[in-house]
Structure formats: structure tokens, C-alpha cells
Design a protein around this motif. Sequence first.
Motif, short mmCIF file in Angstrom:
data_model
loop_
_atom_site.label_atom_id
_atom_site.label_comp_id
_atom_site.label_asym_id
_atom_site.label_seq_id
_atom_site.Cartn_x
_atom_site.Cartn_y
_atom_site.Cartn_z
N TRP A 5 -26.19 80.36 -13.99
CA TRP A 5 -24.75 80.23 -14.20
C TRP A 5 -23.99 81.42 -13.61
N THR A 6 -24.57 82.60 -13.67
CA THR A 6 -23.94 83.77 -13.07
C THR A 6 -23.77 83.59 -11.57
N LEU A 7 -24.81 83.12 -10.91
CA LEU A 7 -24.74 82.90 -9.47
C LEU A 7 -23.79 81.76 -9.12
N LEU A 8 -23.76 80.70 -9.96
CA LEU A 8 -22.83 79.60 -9.72
C LEU A 8 -21.38 80.04 -9.89
N TRP A 9 -21.12 80.82 -10.93
CA TRP A 9 -19.77 81.35 -11.11
C TRP A 9 -19.37 82.23 -9.92
N SER A 10 -20.30 83.05 -9.45
CA SER A 10 -20.02 83.93 -8.32
C SER A 10 -19.67 83.12 -7.08
N ALA A 11 -20.48 82.10 -6.80
CA ALA A 11 -20.21 81.25 -5.64
C ALA A 11 -18.87 80.54 -5.80
N GLY A 12 -18.56 80.09 -7.01
CA GLY A 12 -17.30 79.41 -7.24
C GLY A 12 -16.10 80.31 -7.01
N PHE A 13 -16.17 81.55 -7.46
CA PHE A 13 -15.06 82.49 -7.25
C PHE A 13 -14.82 82.72 -5.75
N VAL A 14 -15.91 82.88 -4.99
CA VAL A 14 -15.75 83.12 -3.55
C VAL A 14 -15.16 81.90 -2.85
N VAL A 15 -15.70 80.72 -3.19
CA VAL A 15 -15.23 79.51 -2.51
C VAL A 15 -13.77 79.21 -2.86
N VAL A 16 -13.45 79.24 -4.14
CA VAL A 16 -12.10 78.85 -4.57
C VAL A 16 -11.07 79.93 -4.22
N PHE A 17 -11.28 81.13 -4.73
CA PHE A 17 -10.27 82.17 -4.54
C PHE A 17 -10.35 82.80 -3.15
N GLY A 18 -11.53 82.80 -2.54
CA GLY A 18 -11.60 83.26 -1.16
C GLY A 18 -10.81 82.35 -0.24
N THR A 19 -10.92 81.03 -0.45
CA THR A 19 -10.16 80.08 0.35
C THR A 19 -8.66 80.21 0.11
N LEU A 20 -8.27 80.32 -1.17
CA LEU A 20 -6.85 80.48 -1.48
C LEU A 20 -6.29 81.78 -0.90
N THR A 21 -7.10 82.84 -0.95
CA THR A 21 -6.66 84.12 -0.40
C THR A 21 -6.43 84.03 1.10
N MET A 22 -7.38 83.42 1.81
CA MET A 22 -7.23 83.30 3.26
C MET A 22 -6.04 82.42 3.63
N TYR A 23 -5.83 81.34 2.87
CA TYR A 23 -4.69 80.46 3.14
C TYR A 23 -3.39 81.22 2.94
N ARG A 24 -3.30 81.95 1.85
CA ARG A 24 -2.07 82.69 1.57
C ARG A 24 -1.87 83.84 2.57
N TYR A 25 -2.95 84.49 2.94
CA TYR A 25 -2.87 85.62 3.88
C TYR A 25 -2.40 85.16 5.26
N ASN A 26 -2.87 84.01 5.70
CA ASN A 26 -2.50 83.50 7.02
C ASN A 26 -1.07 82.97 7.06
N ARG A 27 -0.49 82.67 5.90
CA ARG A 27 0.85 82.11 5.86
C ARG A 27 1.92 83.15 5.53
N ARG A 28 1.51 84.40 5.27
CA ARG A 28 2.49 85.45 4.97
C ARG A 28 3.33 85.80 6.20
#
Length: 283
Positions: free
Chosen positions: A260-283
Motif C-alpha cells: 500500500w505504501t508503494l501504491l500510494w507513492s505511485a498514485g501521488f506521482v501519477v495524479v499530482f505529478g500530472t496536475l503539476t505539469m499541466y498547471r506549470y505548462n499553462r502558467r
Amino acid sequence: MSNATTTGRAPSVYVPSAEALSTVLAPGARPPRPNALSASLTFGWRALLKIKHVPEQLFDVTAFPIIMVLMFTYLFGGALADSPRDYLQFFLPGIMVTSVVMITMYTGIGLNTDIEKGVFDRFRTLSIWRPAPLVGMIFGDVLRYVLAAVVILCVGLVLGFRPDGGLPGVLAGIGLLVVFSFAFSWVWTFFGLVLRSEKSVMGVSMMVLFPLTFLSNVFVDPATMPGWLQAFVKVNPITQLVASVRAVMSGTSDPSATMWTLLWSAGFVVVFGTLTMYRYNRR
């Protein structure tokens, strides 16, 4: 009147020769564009240089963890266990997780500060991999996570903590903690891009971190909690991380918590990493 005016001819224009240009311009070939890893490591080195020039930044990874260990060990140790030393065997892996996870919020605060100062506008004009400044910033923070974990471990050893898992167990526990913290940092990079000030980032971070770290298995066994609270504690990612770190340091294993620790880690990267890149490219 000038000579050019009196003769009716336009003034001559100087045209530099090829030899003159070659002495001014760089004669070598244009350097290749840095790859993603090289650019990210360069920005990670920038984060370390900031610590070098402002060493007070290390207060949160040195003094703060020491205060946390001493305060909670002697505050709760006598009440929850036979002695502070016995409580430390249960408590230290949990407070290590709590201290390091709380440090992750400074990634978002530092990012927000750089954005407000216009530093990231300059980075975006460079011919580099676009996410490199963000990834490099988190790479630099990984050193802070390791340093905080080592400081807490050293204090615990002085106070009487003895990990039955030995050095391999300790390294495995710190490794799990660093992986999770790296992934969790992407949550704060997203908030650092969305929120308008560093105070806002800090306020939201503390509002999220306090329930996650205190409503977990860090300080007491969840079996002693009310049933409605146990339901939240069991799905809390901090609970899974503490359980997995505590298990490997004690010389055992908890496959479910580690998974579960590794799954949570992967989820944070996939979800918030994607949102971060989307927001960063649109600033």
C-alpha cells in the motif's frame, strides 16, 4: 560640412571579414541540449547550493526532529509504556515518518517563492526539459529527507533505540520513507503552483498534514481507538508507511503495508505529478 555631404556620396559601411568574425564568435561546435536527467540533476544541485549559502534552512531537518523525539518520548513514554525507553522502540519509526513527511511541505513553499520572484519565468525560457526545474527541486529535497531521518535515528540510538533489523532494516526503512516523501512532495508542488502566496501553501499544508500524521499509528496502537476513528486510520497512507517502516526496522516484514505504501507513492506521482505539469505548462 562633411566630405560625404560635399561629394554627394553616401558614407561607407564597414563590413567585417570572416577572419574578424571568427575571432569574436566561439569557434567550437554548439554544445548539445542537456537531457532530462542532466537538467534535473543541475537544478537539484542548485537546491543544494541554496542550503550552502543559507544554512539556516537546515533547522527544520536537524533541530526540529530532535525536539520532536525528546518531547514525545518523555511526554508519552511513561504513560503509554513501562518506560520512555520501551516506548521509544515503538515510537521512533513513527516520529521519523512524521518529521520527514512534514518537511515535504517546504518543497511547495520554495516553489511558490521562486515563482513570486520571477525565477521560474526565466527557467521556462531555457532550452531544457520543461519539468527539470520541478524535478530537480524535489531531487535536492531528497537530501533533506535523508538527513532528517539520520538525525532522528542517531538521537534514538543515544536514547536507547535498538532496531532488531540491524543496518539492512534501517536502510530499508529509510528507503521506503524517502520514496514515499519524494512522491508526496508532488502534492505540494501542485499547491505551490495553484496558491498565491507561501503563507497560503503553508496553511493548506499544515491543515492536511496534521490529521494525516496525528490520526495514525505513530503514537499509539490503533486498536485502542474508537471504531469510527480506526476506519480512518486504517486507510491513512501515513499509517501504512509507519507500519512498513516499523516492520523492517524490527527485523520482520509487513507485505500488505509495504504494498500500500508503494501504491500510494505511485498514485501521488501519477495524479499530482500530472496536475503539476499541466498547471506549470499553462502558467
